[in-house]
Scaffold this motif. Structure first.
Motif, PDB file in Angstrom:
ATOM      1  N   GLY A 117     -21.556   1.643  21.693  1.00 42.90           N
ATOM      2  CA  GLY A 117     -20.304   1.006  21.299  1.00 42.90           C
ATOM      3  C   GLY A 117     -20.407  -0.492  21.058  1.00 42.90           C
ATOM      4  N   ARG A 127     -20.954  -2.297  18.424  1.00 44.06           N
ATOM      5  CA  ARG A 127     -20.234  -2.825  17.253  1.00 44.06           C
ATOM      6  C   ARG A 127     -18.749  -2.990  17.564  1.00 44.06           C
ATOM      7  NH1 ARG A 127     -18.614  -0.554  11.753  1.00 44.06           N
ATOM      8  NH2 ARG A 127     -18.752  -2.388  10.424  1.00 44.06           N
ATOM      9  N   ALA A 128     -18.153  -1.983  18.168  1.00 46.44           N
ATOM     10  CA  ALA A 128     -16.731  -2.066  18.541  1.00 46.44           C
ATOM     11  C   ALA A 128     -16.525  -3.178  19.566  1.00 46.44           C
ATOM     12  CB  ALA A 128     -16.243  -0.728  19.090  1.00 46.44           C
ATOM     13  N   TRP A 178     -16.559  -6.511  17.715  1.00 44.43           N
ATOM     14  CA  TRP A 178     -15.291  -6.756  17.019  1.00 44.43           C
ATOM     15  C   TRP A 178     -14.191  -7.128  18.013  1.00 44.43           C
ATOM     16  CZ3 TRP A 178     -13.896  -7.700  12.208  1.00 44.43           C
ATOM     17  CH2 TRP A 178     -14.760  -7.338  11.173  1.00 44.43           C
ATOM     18  N   ALA A 179     -14.109  -6.417  19.113  1.00 44.86           N
ATOM     19  CA  ALA A 179     -13.086  -6.708  20.126  1.00 44.86           C
ATOM     20  C   ALA A 179     -13.277  -8.114  20.686  1.00 44.86           C
ATOM     21  CB  ALA A 179     -13.129  -5.666  21.233  1.00 44.86           C
TER      22      ALA A 179
END
Length: 157
Positions: A64, A66-67, A70-71
């Motif tokens: 996770g 990449r997510a 971004w977060a």
């Protein structure tokens, strides 16, 4: 509390503007978009007690990432927006002034240059990259676009 919410909104506005700028550069100039996966990997390793890496790409991948990157990107934008609103106050929120947002946008690049970049192995202010001055200039432009987004979001409030 209203000032904090206003800051969060303008922070999101600035971050969205920065992302739209990156998308435009990718589409028009083939610049390539930021790799938020590497940022997410760096953030995940922070929680494991490691701040600085020789090369974040060589660190073990994290599920996770990449997510998470971004977060983290949006969380930082919100934090910058809230701090900006708290510094400049209700007067700025009621009558946004571009130059104040622009100065803040330039100040915020310090987080990348002096923590994120060296943490990922890119050196202070991108000093370990192939073309550090190009990256620095592009960062200053991106943070100026962030400032425009802060200001535009402030006007919309």
């Amino acid at each position: 509390m209203d000032l904090i919410w206003a800051g969060a909104v303008i922070g999101v506005g600035g971050t969205v503007a920065m992302d739209l700028w990156a998308l435009l550069l990718d589409r028009v100039a083939g610049q390539g978009r930021p790799n938020w996966g590497n940022v997410g990997r760096w953030v995940a390793w922070l929680f494991r007690g490691r701040v600085f890496h020789d090369d974040i790409g060589a660190a073990a991948p994290v599920a996770g990432e990449r997510a998470l990157g971004w977060a983290f990107h949006y969380l930082v934008g919100v934090i910058y927006g809230v701090v900006f609103a708290l510094i400049f106050g209700r007067a700025w929120v009621e009558a946004p002034v571009l130059w104040m947002a622009w100065i803040w946008g330039i100040v915020t690049i310090a987080g990348g240059w002096f923590l994120l970049h060296p943490g990922m192995g890119l050196g202070w202010a991108l000093s370990r990259t192939e073309r550090p001055w190009k990256g620095r200039l592009m960062g200053l432009v991106a943070h100026s676009v962030f400032a425009l987004g802060l200001w535009a979001a402030g006007l919309l409030l």
